[in-house]
Design a protein around this motif. Structure first.
Motif, PDB file in Angstrom:
ATOM      1  N   ALA A   1     -43.630  29.143   4.077  1.00 27.43           N
ATOM      2  CA  ALA A   1     -44.557  28.061   4.436  1.00 27.43           C
ATOM      3  C   ALA A   1     -43.777  26.808   4.827  1.00 27.43           C
ATOM      4  CB  ALA A   1     -45.509  27.765   3.283  1.00 27.43           C
ATOM      5  N   ILE A   2     -42.708  26.508   4.054  1.00 27.17           N
ATOM      6  CA  ILE A   2     -41.884  25.337   4.367  1.00 27.17           C
ATOM      7  C   ILE A   2     -41.152  25.546   5.691  1.00 27.17           C
ATOM      8  CG2 ILE A   2     -39.974  23.883   3.605  1.00 27.17           C
ATOM      9  CD1 ILE A   2     -42.489  23.557   1.913  1.00 27.17           C
ATOM     10  N   SER A   3     -40.687  26.763   5.922  1.00 29.97           N
ATOM     11  CA  SER A   3     -40.041  27.076   7.188  1.00 29.97           C
ATOM     12  C   SER A   3     -40.977  26.790   8.363  1.00 29.97           C
ATOM     13  CB  SER A   3     -39.618  28.546   7.197  1.00 29.97           C
ATOM     14  OG  SER A   3     -39.014  28.909   8.419  1.00 29.97           O
ATOM     15  N   LYS A   4     -42.236  27.150   8.191  1.00 33.63           N
ATOM     16  CA  LYS A   4     -43.246  26.862   9.225  1.00 33.63           C
ATOM     17  C   LYS A   4     -43.431  25.359   9.432  1.00 33.63           C
ATOM     18  CE  LYS A   4     -46.747  30.555   9.423  1.00 33.63           C
ATOM     19  NZ  LYS A   4     -48.221  30.726   9.254  1.00 33.63           N
ATOM     20  N   HIS A   5     -43.493  24.631   8.316  1.00 34.14           N
ATOM     21  CA  HIS A   5     -43.658  23.171   8.413  1.00 34.14           C
ATOM     22  C   HIS A   5     -42.496  22.558   9.177  1.00 34.14           C
ATOM     23  CE1 HIS A   5     -47.294  22.474   6.201  1.00 34.14           C
ATOM     24  NE2 HIS A   5     -46.851  23.045   5.103  1.00 34.14           N
ATOM     25  N   VAL A   6     -41.286  23.030   8.874  1.00 35.32           N
ATOM     26  CA  VAL A   6     -40.114  22.498   9.567  1.00 35.32           C
ATOM     27  C   VAL A   6     -40.214  22.791  11.070  1.00 35.32           C
ATOM     28  CG1 VAL A   6     -37.611  22.714   9.834  1.00 35.32           C
ATOM     29  CG2 VAL A   6     -38.618  22.616   7.545  1.00 35.32           C
ATOM     30  N   LYS A   7     -40.723  23.965  11.385  1.00 36.47           N
ATOM     31  CA  LYS A   7     -40.896  24.318  12.797  1.00 36.47           C
ATOM     32  C   LYS A   7     -41.867  23.367  13.494  1.00 36.47           C
ATOM     33  CE  LYS A   7     -41.791  28.305  15.768  1.00 36.47           C
ATOM     34  NZ  LYS A   7     -42.384  29.664  15.826  1.00 36.47           N
ATOM     35  N   VAL A   8     -42.941  23.013  12.795  1.00 33.82           N
ATOM     36  CA  VAL A   8     -43.908  22.065  13.358  1.00 33.82           C
ATOM     37  C   VAL A   8     -43.242  20.715  13.622  1.00 33.82           C
ATOM     38  CG1 VAL A   8     -46.009  20.745  12.876  1.00 33.82           C
ATOM     39  CG2 VAL A   8     -45.917  23.185  12.345  1.00 33.82           C
ATOM     40  N   LEU A   9     -42.440  20.267  12.644  1.00 34.03           N
ATOM     41  CA  LEU A   9     -41.725  18.995  12.814  1.00 34.03           C
ATOM     42  C   LEU A   9     -40.765  19.086  13.995  1.00 34.03           C
ATOM     43  CD1 LEU A   9     -40.915  18.172   9.064  1.00 34.03           C
ATOM     44  CD2 LEU A   9     -42.579  17.002  10.518  1.00 34.03           C
ATOM     45  N   GLU A  10     -40.130  20.237  14.133  1.00 30.48           N
ATOM     46  CA  GLU A  10     -39.163  20.414  15.215  1.00 30.48           C
ATOM     47  C   GLU A  10     -39.868  20.392  16.576  1.00 30.48           C
ATOM     48  OE1 GLU A  10     -37.099  24.162  15.159  1.00 30.48           O
ATOM     49  OE2 GLU A  10     -35.307  23.280  16.066  1.00 30.48           O
ATOM     50  N   GLU A  11     -40.990  21.073  16.676  1.00 34.65           N
ATOM     51  CA  GLU A  11     -41.727  21.103  17.946  1.00 34.65           C
ATOM     52  C   GLU A  11     -42.300  19.735  18.299  1.00 34.65           C
ATOM     53  OE1 GLU A  11     -44.290  24.400  17.189  1.00 34.65           O
ATOM     54  OE2 GLU A  11     -42.861  25.854  17.992  1.00 34.65           O
ATOM     55  N   ALA A  12     -42.514  18.916  17.293  1.00 31.30           N
ATOM     56  CA  ALA A  12     -42.970  17.546  17.552  1.00 31.30           C
ATOM     57  C   ALA A  12     -41.801  16.636  17.915  1.00 31.30           C
ATOM     58  CB  ALA A  12     -43.690  16.998  16.320  1.00 31.30           C
ATOM     59  N   GLY A  13     -40.584  17.148  17.802  1.00 33.36           N
ATOM     60  CA  GLY A  13     -39.408  16.334  18.098  1.00 33.36           C
ATOM     61  C   GLY A  13     -38.993  15.433  16.946  1.00 33.36           C
ATOM     62  N   LEU A  14     -39.600  15.643  15.776  1.00 33.94           N
ATOM     63  CA  LEU A  14     -39.289  14.767  14.644  1.00 33.94           C
ATOM     64  C   LEU A  14     -38.003  15.159  13.940  1.00 33.94           C
ATOM     65  CD1 LEU A  14     -42.886  14.278  13.269  1.00 33.94           C
ATOM     66  CD2 LEU A  14     -41.294  12.408  13.678  1.00 33.94           C
ATOM     67  N   VAL A  15     -37.606  16.418  14.077  1.00 29.48           N
ATOM     68  CA  VAL A  15     -36.328  16.852  13.502  1.00 29.48           C
ATOM     69  C   VAL A  15     -35.589  17.737  14.505  1.00 29.48           C
ATOM     70  CG1 VAL A  15     -37.307  16.845  11.158  1.00 29.48           C
ATOM     71  CG2 VAL A  15     -37.152  18.994  12.432  1.00 29.48           C
TER      72      VAL A  15
ATOM     73  N   ALA B   1     -39.734  12.208   4.378  1.00 30.06           N
ATOM     74  CA  ALA B   1     -39.200  11.258   3.400  1.00 30.06           C
ATOM     75  C   ALA B   1     -37.896  11.796   2.802  1.00 30.06           C
ATOM     76  CB  ALA B   1     -40.233  11.023   2.294  1.00 30.06           C
ATOM     77  N   ARG B   2     -37.878  13.083   2.518  1.00 29.49           N
ATOM     78  CA  ARG B   2     -36.663  13.698   1.964  1.00 29.49           C
ATOM     79  C   ARG B   2     -35.512  13.635   2.960  1.00 29.49           C
ATOM     80  NH1 ARG B   2     -32.626  15.344   1.507  1.00 29.49           N
ATOM     81  NH2 ARG B   2     -31.681  17.054   0.329  1.00 29.49           N
ATOM     82  N   LEU B   3     -35.835  13.903   4.219  1.00 32.01           N
ATOM     83  CA  LEU B   3     -34.793  13.947   5.248  1.00 32.01           C
ATOM     84  C   LEU B   3     -34.267  12.557   5.602  1.00 32.01           C
ATOM     85  CD1 LEU B   3     -36.317  16.740   7.480  1.00 32.01           C
ATOM     86  CD2 LEU B   3     -34.171  16.876   6.183  1.00 32.01           C
ATOM     87  N   ALA B   4     -35.022  11.537   5.249  1.00 32.11           N
ATOM     88  CA  ALA B   4     -34.527  10.179   5.478  1.00 32.11           C
ATOM     89  C   ALA B   4     -33.311   9.910   4.599  1.00 32.11           C
ATOM     90  CB  ALA B   4     -35.624   9.152   5.198  1.00 32.11           C
ATOM     91  N   VAL B   5     -33.270  10.585   3.449  1.00 24.40           N
ATOM     92  CA  VAL B   5     -32.161  10.397   2.509  1.00 24.40           C
ATOM     93  C   VAL B   5     -30.907  11.131   2.974  1.00 24.40           C
ATOM     94  CG1 VAL B   5     -31.392  10.789   0.139  1.00 24.40           C
ATOM     95  CG2 VAL B   5     -33.746  10.081   0.578  1.00 24.40           C
ATOM     96  N   SER B   6     -31.109  12.389   3.394  1.00 26.33           N
ATOM     97  CA  SER B   6     -29.975  13.157   3.912  1.00 26.33           C
ATOM     98  C   SER B   6     -30.469  14.388   4.637  1.00 26.33           C
ATOM     99  CB  SER B   6     -29.029  13.582   2.787  1.00 26.33           C
ATOM    100  OG  SER B   6     -29.570  14.694   2.092  1.00 26.33           O
ATOM    101  N   ASP B   7     -29.652  14.927   5.521  1.00 26.87           N
ATOM    102  CA  ASP B   7     -29.957  16.215   6.128  1.00 26.87           C
ATOM    103  C   ASP B   7     -30.045  17.254   5.009  1.00 26.87           C
ATOM    104  OD1 ASP B   7     -29.537  14.699   8.347  1.00 26.87           O
ATOM    105  OD2 ASP B   7     -27.987  15.988   9.217  1.00 26.87           O
ATOM    106  N   ALA B   8     -30.748  18.342   5.259  1.00 21.97           N
ATOM    107  CA  ALA B   8     -30.898  19.373   4.239  1.00 21.97           C
ATOM    108  C   ALA B   8     -31.236  20.702   4.889  1.00 21.97           C
ATOM    109  CB  ALA B   8     -31.995  18.981   3.255  1.00 21.97           C
ATOM    110  N   SER B   9     -30.894  21.771   4.201  1.00 17.06           N
ATOM    111  CA  SER B   9     -31.262  23.109   4.676  1.00 17.06           C
ATOM    112  C   SER B   9     -32.729  23.363   4.338  1.00 17.06           C
ATOM    113  CB  SER B   9     -30.399  24.160   4.000  1.00 17.06           C
ATOM    114  OG  SER B   9     -30.720  24.221   2.625  1.00 17.06           O
ATOM    115  N   VAL B  10     -33.314  24.373   4.955  1.00 16.18           N
ATOM    116  CA  VAL B  10     -34.697  24.720   4.664  1.00 16.18           C
ATOM    117  C   VAL B  10     -34.851  25.082   3.192  1.00 16.18           C
ATOM    118  CG1 VAL B  10     -36.591  26.290   5.212  1.00 16.18           C
ATOM    119  CG2 VAL B  10     -35.094  25.505   7.031  1.00 16.18           C
ATOM    120  N   GLY B  11     -33.887  25.785   2.657  1.00 15.01           N
ATOM    121  CA  GLY B  11     -33.926  26.156   1.252  1.00 15.01           C
ATOM    122  C   GLY B  11     -33.963  24.953   0.331  1.00 15.01           C
ATOM    123  N   GLU B  12     -33.123  23.971   0.621  1.00 17.48           N
ATOM    124  CA  GLU B  12     -33.125  22.745  -0.176  1.00 17.48           C
ATOM    125  C   GLU B  12     -34.461  22.016  -0.055  1.00 17.48           C
ATOM    126  OE1 GLU B  12     -28.328  21.685   0.164  1.00 17.48           O
ATOM    127  OE2 GLU B  12     -29.742  21.005   1.698  1.00 17.48           O
TER     128      GLU B  12
END
Lengths: 122, 122
Positions: free
Chosen positions: B47-61, B25-36
DNA sequence: TTGGTATTCAACTCATCGGTTGACAACGAG
DNA sequence: CTCGTTGTCAACCGATGAGTTGAATACCAA
């Protein structure tokens, strides 16, 4: 954790399993008993019964409450819940990308291309 | 297990977590760094870095590959993959229910109401 | 080079999940 | 009532997942 958040957790988790997606695809064709649902699969009957329970707890299926015949019925409303969530953000992002493309086209040749979320001459 | 099946497993599993849905939902508004992305959450940055990795492996980001700045970008195509799957079966089932309603309306008063998937006078 | 910033990797814990088998419950038919 | 059919419940196992902390990597800046 709010109610609708938990509901989304459950419906997405339910469809994250290929067996359960297969059951949903089968149920789109017609209602079916657990036995009928289990027939095409190699796993135990009980495993399919568990999968159906997961779908039921996610609200994706309902069961008519008549004893022996407990036909499983697909609930399209739960499917709609997911598409509503997904499409909201997909459209939001696509709209943004479209505007970005427009901006880049309008400023083509006007210096270096920039991402709109970065500050403009702070 | 076929390729597109695994892809569906991963995208649905990715969105089965409320934190990851929040990131989308956040990324729908704009691209963002992991820190943001991590800033609004109580959990650790890792933990957030891991979540982003999961999204990336799913092809969602996807992530732009420039060293320090590794902005995360939402891939709407992956979202479309899910709605395509869901809507196929939702429409199939709703079409069937509509036909069933028509049938029941047409045969109203003609004996007892029956589910169409049960055999007619075998 | 020495920091500083941003991010990932590694190792660990605890809970949940998909699968199994075995026992049990509910009901219709004989 | 007894039997077979249909389905659920309970206990267990191995794998995966989300979280943690601590160390490592990669690059810009002074």
């Amino acid at each position: 954790m709010d109610e609708s958040t938990q509901r989304l957790d459950r419906v997405f988790a339910a469809l994250a399993d290929p067996t359960r997606r297969g059951l949903v695809a089968r149920l789109a064709v017609s209602d079916a008993s657990v036995g009928e649902l289990a027939e095409p699969y190699d796993v135990s009957f009980q495993a399919i019964s568990k999968h159906v329970k997961v779908l039921e707890e996610a609200g994706l299926v309902t069961r008519s409450r008549d004893a022996q015949r407990r036909p499983v019925h697909l609930n399209t409303e739960a499917l709609g819940l997911m598409t509503t969530w997904i499409e909201r953000y997909r459209r939001e992002a696509e709209e943004r990308y479209r505007r970005l493309d427009d901006l880049l086209a309008a400023t083509a040749g006007d210096g270096e291309a920039r991402r709109p979320e970065e500050k403009e001459t702070p």
